[in-house]
Design an enzyme around this catalytic site. Structure first.
Site, PDB file in Angstrom:
ATOM      1  N   GLU A  56     -29.160   9.162  13.803  1.00 39.26           N
ATOM      2  CA  GLU A  56     -28.700   8.078  12.934  1.00 39.26           C
ATOM      3  C   GLU A  56     -27.979   6.998  13.745  1.00 39.26           C
ATOM      4  O   GLU A  56     -28.145   5.803  13.512  1.00 39.26           O
ATOM      5  CB  GLU A  56     -27.758   8.609  11.855  1.00 39.26           C
ATOM      6  CG  GLU A  56     -28.424   9.556  10.863  1.00 39.26           C
ATOM      7  CD  GLU A  56     -28.255  11.024  11.242  1.00 39.26           C
ATOM      8  OE1 GLU A  56     -28.293  11.354  12.449  1.00 39.26           O
ATOM      9  OE2 GLU A  56     -28.082  11.837  10.323  1.00 39.26           O
ATOM     10  N   ARG A  82     -38.543  20.863  10.048  1.00 41.01           N
ATOM     11  CA  ARG A  82     -37.309  21.234   9.350  1.00 41.01           C
ATOM     12  C   ARG A  82     -37.001  20.338   8.165  1.00 41.01           C
ATOM     13  O   ARG A  82     -36.065  20.606   7.413  1.00 41.01           O
ATOM     14  CB  ARG A  82     -36.129  21.233  10.327  1.00 41.01           C
ATOM     15  CG  ARG A  82     -36.190  22.418  11.288  1.00 41.01           C
ATOM     16  CD  ARG A  82     -34.993  22.452  12.221  1.00 41.01           C
ATOM     17  NE  ARG A  82     -35.041  21.374  13.186  1.00 41.01           N
ATOM     18  CZ  ARG A  82     -33.969  20.667  13.581  1.00 41.01           C
ATOM     19  NH1 ARG A  82     -32.788  20.925  13.077  1.00 41.01           N
ATOM     20  NH2 ARG A  82     -34.097  19.699  14.470  1.00 41.01           N
ATOM     21  N   CYS A  88     -24.339  14.475   9.757  1.00 38.55           N
ATOM     22  CA  CYS A  88     -23.111  15.206  10.088  1.00 38.55           C
ATOM     23  C   CYS A  88     -21.893  14.354   9.709  1.00 38.55           C
ATOM     24  O   CYS A  88     -22.014  13.183   9.338  1.00 38.55           O
ATOM     25  CB  CYS A  88     -23.094  15.549  11.573  1.00 38.55           C
ATOM     26  SG  CYS A  88     -22.719  14.164  12.667  1.00 38.55           S
ATOM     27  N   CYS A  91     -21.457  11.035  11.685  1.00 34.79           N
ATOM     28  CA  CYS A  91     -22.388   9.993  11.257  1.00 34.79           C
ATOM     29  C   CYS A  91     -22.014   9.447   9.888  1.00 34.79           C
ATOM     30  O   CYS A  91     -22.120   8.246   9.650  1.00 34.79           O
ATOM     31  CB  CYS A  91     -23.812  10.523  11.239  1.00 34.79           C
ATOM     32  SG  CYS A  91     -24.501  10.744  12.889  1.00 34.79           S
ATOM     33  N   TYR A 125     -11.151   8.019   4.710  1.00 35.13           N
ATOM     34  CA  TYR A 125     -10.541   6.950   5.493  1.00 35.13           C
ATOM     35  C   TYR A 125     -11.570   5.844   5.654  1.00 35.13           C
ATOM     36  O   TYR A 125     -12.711   6.112   6.047  1.00 35.13           O
ATOM     37  CB  TYR A 125     -10.155   7.520   6.862  1.00 35.13           C
ATOM     38  CG  TYR A 125      -9.690   6.510   7.863  1.00 35.13           C
ATOM     39  CD1 TYR A 125      -8.369   6.064   7.873  1.00 35.13           C
ATOM     40  CD2 TYR A 125     -10.560   6.007   8.825  1.00 35.13           C
ATOM     41  CE1 TYR A 125      -7.934   5.151   8.811  1.00 35.13           C
ATOM     42  CE2 TYR A 125     -10.127   5.092   9.764  1.00 35.13           C
ATOM     43  CZ  TYR A 125      -8.818   4.660   9.755  1.00 35.13           C
ATOM     44  OH  TYR A 125      -8.398   3.763  10.676  1.00 35.13           O
TER      45      TYR A 125
HETATM   46 ZN   LIG Z   1     -24.577  12.937  13.208  1.00 35.95          ZN
END
Ligand SMILES: [Zn+2]
Length: 136
Positions: A56, A82, A88, A91, A125
Site C-alpha cells: 500500500e 491468498r 496493517c 498502513c 490519532y
Molecule cells: Zn501495511
C-alpha cells in the site's frame, strides 16, 4: 461475494499483479489504487527486516511519482492466491493521514466490502489535527 460498492477492476488488477509479479520472500503482496482521475496505480511490497514498506505504501509513492496525488480506493492482495488482505495498522494510519476520504477494500464475513479508511481506525490519532499552527 462482493458488495456492489467494490471496485472489481481494481481487485482484478491487484490480483493479477500479485499472481504475476510477486516473487520469493521480498515481494509477497500487491496493491492497486484508483486515483481521482480514474487511473489505476499498482505496486508490490519491498520486504526487509529493517521495515520495508507494505504494498500500500509503495503504491502511495508510485502514484505520486506519476503525478497522482489523490487516491480514492485501495486494495491489497496476497501472493499464492491468498486473496484480498486488509491493511496493517501502520498502513491504516498512513493511508488515513494521506487520504482521509480513501475507501479500502477489505474481506469481511459477508465478502469483500469497500469501507472508509477512518472506519478502520476508530477514535484514532489524526496527525494533521495535532500540528502547531503555522506562523503567519
Ligand atoms: Zn501495511
Amino acid at each position: 461475494m462482493h458488495t456492489p460498492d467494490v471496485d472489481e477492476e481494481l481487485v482484478a488488477v491487484a490480483t493479477e499483479v500479485a499472481r504475476t509479479r510477486c516473487r520469493g520472500d521480498n515481494h509477497t503482496m500487491a496493491a492497486a489504487a484508483r486515483a481521482a482521475d480514474g487511473r489505476i496505480v499498482t505496486g508490490v511490497n519491498a520486504y526487509h527486516f529493517t521495515g520495508g514498506p507494505c504494498a500500500e505504501l509503495v503504491v502511495v509513492g508510485t502514484a505520486a511519482a506519476q503525478g497522482a496525488y489523490d487516491l480514492r480506493t485501495i486494495v491489497a492482495v496476497g501472493d499464492r492466491d491468498r486473496g484480498v488482505v486488509p491493511p496493517c495498522g501502520r498502513c491504516r494510519q498512513a493511508l488515513l493521514d494521506y487520504f482521509p476520504a480513501l475507501d479500502v477494500v477489505v474481506p469481511t464475513p459477508a465478502g469483500l466490502r469497500a469501507v472508509p479508511v477512518a472506519d478502520l481506525l476508530p477514535h484514532t490519532y489524526v496527525w494533521a489535527d495535532h500540528q502547531p499552527d503555522t506562523p503567519s
